[in-house]
Every structure is written in structure tokens, then in C-alpha cells.
Write an enzyme that holds these catalytic residues in place. Sequence first.
Site, PDB file in Angstrom:
ATOM      1  N   THR A 171      46.729  39.903  31.939  1.00 44.68           N
ATOM      2  CA  THR A 171      47.854  38.938  31.803  1.00 44.68           C
ATOM      3  C   THR A 171      46.988  37.858  30.996  1.00 44.68           C
ATOM      4  O   THR A 171      47.279  36.676  31.595  1.00 44.68           O
ATOM      5  CB  THR A 171      48.817  38.675  32.830  1.00 44.68           C
ATOM      6  OG1 THR A 171      48.079  38.117  34.071  1.00 44.68           O
ATOM      7  CG2 THR A 171      49.559  39.866  33.175  1.00 44.68           C
TER       8      THR A 171
ATOM      9  N   CYS B 294      41.190  33.406  35.590  1.00 44.54           N
ATOM     10  CA  CYS B 294      42.397  32.544  36.396  1.00 44.54           C
ATOM     11  C   CYS B 294      42.506  31.373  36.116  1.00 44.54           C
ATOM     12  O   CYS B 294      43.406  30.955  35.490  1.00 44.54           O
ATOM     13  CB  CYS B 294      42.189  32.935  37.843  1.00 44.54           C
ATOM     14  SG  CYS B 294      42.174  34.499  38.479  1.00 44.54           S
TER      15      CYS B 294
HETATM   16  N1  LIG Z   1      39.724  38.529  38.077  1.00 45.04           N
HETATM   17  C1  LIG Z   1      40.289  37.981  39.181  1.00 45.04           C
HETATM   18  O1  LIG Z   1      39.476  37.195  39.871  1.00 45.04           O
HETATM   19  C2  LIG Z   1      41.717  37.694  39.403  1.00 45.04           C
HETATM   20  C3  LIG Z   1      42.207  37.127  40.728  1.00 45.04           C
HETATM   21  C4  LIG Z   1      43.522  37.216  40.993  1.00 45.04           C
HETATM   22  C5  LIG Z   1      44.239  37.506  40.289  1.00 45.04           C
HETATM   23  N2  LIG Z   1      43.909  38.223  38.779  1.00 45.04           N
HETATM   24  C6  LIG Z   1      45.043  38.659  37.994  1.00 45.04           C
HETATM   25  O2  LIG Z   1      45.078  40.258  38.074  1.00 45.04           O
HETATM   26  C7  LIG Z   1      45.426  40.838  36.931  1.00 45.04           C
HETATM   27  C8  LIG Z   1      44.273  41.685  36.605  1.00 45.04           C
HETATM   28  O3  LIG Z   1      43.278  41.218  36.414  1.00 45.04           O
HETATM   29  P1  LIG Z   1      41.749  41.822  36.515  1.00 45.04           P
HETATM   30  O4  LIG Z   1      40.761  40.506  36.639  1.00 45.04           O
HETATM   31  O5  LIG Z   1      41.816  42.881  37.501  1.00 45.04           O
HETATM   32  O6  LIG Z   1      41.489  42.503  35.181  1.00 45.04           O
HETATM   33  P2  LIG Z   1      40.272  43.451  34.557  1.00 45.04           P
HETATM   34  O7  LIG Z   1      40.261  43.271  33.043  1.00 45.04           O
HETATM   35  O8  LIG Z   1      39.372  43.508  35.390  1.00 45.04           O
HETATM   36  O9  LIG Z   1      40.952  44.999  34.884  1.00 45.04           O
HETATM   37  C9  LIG Z   1      42.346  45.453  34.385  1.00 45.04           C
HETATM   38  C10 LIG Z   1      42.310  46.825  34.114  1.00 45.04           C
HETATM   39  O10 LIG Z   1      43.577  47.013  33.786  1.00 45.04           O
HETATM   40  C11 LIG Z   1      43.321  48.208  32.713  1.00 45.04           C
HETATM   41  N3  LIG Z   1      44.673  48.271  31.703  1.00 45.04           N
HETATM   42  C12 LIG Z   1      45.264  47.405  30.768  1.00 45.04           C
HETATM   43  N4  LIG Z   1      46.219  47.614  30.453  1.00 45.04           N
HETATM   44  C13 LIG Z   1      46.634  49.030  31.197  1.00 45.04           C
HETATM   45  C14 LIG Z   1      47.792  49.859  31.066  1.00 45.04           C
HETATM   46  N5  LIG Z   1      48.795  49.562  30.400  1.00 45.04           N
HETATM   47  N6  LIG Z   1      47.676  50.734  31.919  1.00 45.04           N
HETATM   48  C15 LIG Z   1      46.599  50.884  32.921  1.00 45.04           C
HETATM   49  N7  LIG Z   1      45.550  50.364  32.812  1.00 45.04           N
HETATM   50  C16 LIG Z   1      45.562  49.146  31.951  1.00 45.04           C
HETATM   51  C17 LIG Z   1      42.046  47.601  31.988  1.00 45.04           C
HETATM   52  O11 LIG Z   1      41.575  48.992  31.280  1.00 45.04           O
HETATM   53  C18 LIG Z   1      41.302  47.229  33.086  1.00 45.04           C
HETATM   54  O12 LIG Z   1      40.469  48.388  33.383  1.00 45.04           O
HETATM   55  C19 LIG Z   1      45.729  39.794  36.149  1.00 45.04           C
HETATM   56  O13 LIG Z   1      46.817  39.302  35.883  1.00 45.04           O
HETATM   57  C20 LIG Z   1      44.607  38.505  36.527  1.00 45.04           C
HETATM   58  O14 LIG Z   1      45.280  37.416  36.067  1.00 45.04           O
HETATM   59  C21 LIG Z   1      42.563  38.321  38.728  1.00 45.04           C
END
Ligand SMILES: NC(=O)c1ccc[n+]([C@@H]2O[C@H](COP(=O)([O-])OP(=O)(O)OC[C@H]3O[C@@H](n4cnc5c(N)ncnc54)[C@H](O)[C@@H]3O)[C@@H](O)[C@H]2O)c1
Length: 407
Positions: free
Chosen positions: A86, A259
Site C-alpha cells: 500500500t 512503513c
Molecule cells: N515490510 C514491512 O516491514 C511491513 C511491516 C508491517 C506492515 N507492512 C505492510 O504490509 C503490507 C505488505 O507489505 P510488504 O512489505 O509485505 O510488501 P512486499 O512488497 O514485500 O510484498 C507484497 C507482495 O504482494 C504481491 N502483490 C501485489 N499485488 C498483488 C495482488 N493484487 N495480488 C496478489 N499479490 C500481489 C507482490 O508481488 C509482493 O510479492 C503493506 O501494506 C505494508 O505497509 C509492511
Amino acid sequence: MSMSVIVVGLGYVGLPIAIHAAEAGYKVIAFDSNQEKILKLQQGITEIPDITLQQIKKLQSNGQISFTSKLEKQVKKTIFIISVPTPLDLNRAPDLSMLKLACNSIAKVAVDDCLIINESTSYIGTLRNLIKPLIDRESQITTLKYAAAPERIDPGNKKWFLKNTPRLISGITDEAKKEAKVFYGKFCDEIYEVSAPEVAEAAKLFENSFRQVNIALVNELALIADKLNFSTHEAIMAAATKPFGFMPFFPSIGVGGHCIPVDPSYLSYSAELVGIDAKFIKLANQVNSLMPKVITERVREYLGGDLKGKQIQIAGITYKPNISDLRESPALDLIKELTMAGAIISWHDPFVKVYEGQQSVALTSEVDLGLIVTPHSQIDFSTWKTANVKVLDLSANSNNYGWPKFL
Ligand SMILES: NC(=O)c1ccc[n+]([C@@H]2O[C@H](COP(=O)([O-])OP(=O)(O)OC[C@H]3O[C@@H](n4cnc5c(N)ncnc54)[C@H](O)[C@@H]3O)[C@@H](O)[C@H]2O)c1
């Protein structure tokens, strides 16, 4: 246990959840729209910290987890976890395009009574006002249940991880909350229930805004300390001896990752929707994003007032130590600033092979200055040490009293 779980998005958040749920006995379908990622995961390959090839292989061979880029219509009640990115768009407004696509994918395969849990970070009201209406409308199902359980994971943190970080939970209905509680209770030590999804969403945004604002405040202290010639670290450590009402933060070249630089803007967006100008967040953004410029000036002064042709090498360019995540890394802004000032930049990062066509190179003594930005534990600084290379340590947790410090 026969309940199926479909995790949508297998990144830093989704993959650990998928693994934990599978290890807890759920039958997990791990779904990602990135086919290349799925092919790698099917072979057990991932860059996400603390998830091993052996772990994945074992769960695959037991039939507990399968990786796919295509979802099938479910035949019975399933738990869906949304964990897609996001980010912010170019105007720093929420970009929920991937979240909406994830909702569309879920709507196509969900059946009566499924539980849909959102772990992605988003503005306050996203579960109730965006996810639920979208999936209800697309699926034409009226019995779906919705819960919010924002992820708080800090990838690579050895002390606080998915299991022992308290899990915030709420649901649009009590039933949804109850079912989400049962799910997370299988692999999380502590569940903290809140009265509405909006509270969980707000808590997630507020905790990261708290960090962003405090980092900006301490970065400002570093600027003051630099001019008044005292040690920022020493002042912070002295303040931290106060046993109440103070929490130490340390200066750095800015904030990075998915984040801290992003979530506060989701809070200010929530504020804007109700006509409130979230001034602290804007100011913190400003102060933090100015740091690479400030550092460039400091380096310019140190190297005699002109950076043209100066060879500078940076150690570590990811946004924090020991992970490969480059998203929003302030090191990339620093590289831009130094390059614009005429310096010739090389960098060394064991977690990054290539960035914008430039490759990671070994640390060398043939430089005018070395900058420690992200001190991954596997970086060997002996080349710089042996050759007495001038080094400026910019790392936040260096514990080197005096920041920024020339070693
Ligand atoms: N990275 C962190 O430390 C962290 C910590 C807490 C919360 N978050 C939140 O969690 C969420 C995910 O972050 P992340 O770091 O895991 O992202 P990321 O980029 O590491 O992984 C997200 C995955 O989602 C896939 N994706 C994208 N659109 C898709 C769809 N429509 N259908 C299926 N798969 C899809 C991407 O290919 C990717 O592999 C975000 O909202 C982020 O703010 C992240």
C-alpha cells in the site's frame, strides 16, 4: 485441522504469515500475482529474513503449503489474508491499486461465510469503507466476514517477531473478530482486541507516526549539536538515564522502508478527509527528507568545500541493516545528492547486486571518503581500517558517540 487459508501477497508480511499458519496446521494456499516469485518460492527460494529453504520444503512435502499465481474458486469456508503493498503515489497520497486488485481476486473465489482479514496498512476506515463494499459487490455474497489485524512485523528483528509481537485485532462484527482471534491465537503469543477496525487501523498508523516524528526531532537535535559542537549521542544517552518520560531515538540520514516514511502519510490522509491538517507529520517528513542534503553539505565542508571529482564510497545502501529492502532508502537520496554535487560514488552492499545499473563493489582504500550508512553485520571494514581511510559513520545505531562522526 481442515480450514484453508489463502494469503494474498507473499512479501515481508505475507510470507511469514503463510508459513506460521501452515506450521500451526492450516492448509495454506500462498498466492502472489508475481509469477517469478511463485516459481522461486516453489523451489523454496526467498529473500525474506528468517524463512528458510528447509522450512518451506518441509511444509510443501507435508502438503501444508502450496504456492500459486492463480486462485481457484473455493468449495468451503476459507480465511483470506490481504498482505499486498500500500505505497504512496507521486503526490504522496495513498495508492491502493494493489489492495483493490487483491479484493477483486478474493471476490472471484470466495464462498459463503469466508473470513477476510486485512493486514495491509491503510488509512482509517479502509476495511469498512473500501474492502468490504468492494468484495461484497464483486462477489455478490452477503455472508462474508471482515476483520482488521494490521501487521507490525520488523523484518530481521531477532528480539521481536511475528509470534511475540502483540497482535491487534478487530472485526466489523463480533463474529469476525472472534474468528480472527482463533486464527491468530494459533501462532501469536498475545492478542489485543480493540472495539472497531478503525481503532486497529489508527493504532498501526499512529505507532509509526510516533517513530517518524521522534526520528525527525532527534535529527534536528543532531543539526543543533553539530553547530554547537557537542555529541548528540552523548546527550541522548544522558537524557535516557531519566527513568520515566523519555525514550531514546538516534539520528540518521533519514527514514526508509515500506512503513516509517509511508504510514504517517496515511494518517495525514485520514486527517485531511475530515478537514484536519496533520502538521507534525508534514514537518517530520520535511526534516527527515532534508537529511541527505544536510549530510552532503557536511561532507562538502569536510572535503575542502568542493565535491567535484571526489571519490566517495558508501557502505550499505538498503534502508536498514541485514535485509535487502531498498524501498524508500534514504541512502539512495544521499547518492543522488552527492552525485549532483559532483562526487564520484561507488557503493558496497552484500544484499544488493545492482541498483540503477550500478553494481556493488568491494570496499576499497582508493577513496577520498568512506560513508557508513547501513552497517550490515557481514560487511568487513578492514580494508578501510588498514588503509586509514577517512570515514564518516552515519548509521543510526552505531553507538559511536558524536554524530555525524568522522572516525
Ligand atoms: N515490510 C514491512 O516491514 C511491513 C511491516 C508491517 C506492515 N507492512 C505492510 O504490509 C503490507 C505488505 O507489505 P510488504 O512489505 O509485505 O510488501 P512486499 O512488497 O514485500 O510484498 C507484497 C507482495 O504482494 C504481491 N502483490 C501485489 N499485488 C498483488 C495482488 N493484487 N495480488 C496478489 N499479490 C500481489 C507482490 O508481488 C509482493 O510479492 C503493506 O501494506 C505494508 O505497509 C509492511
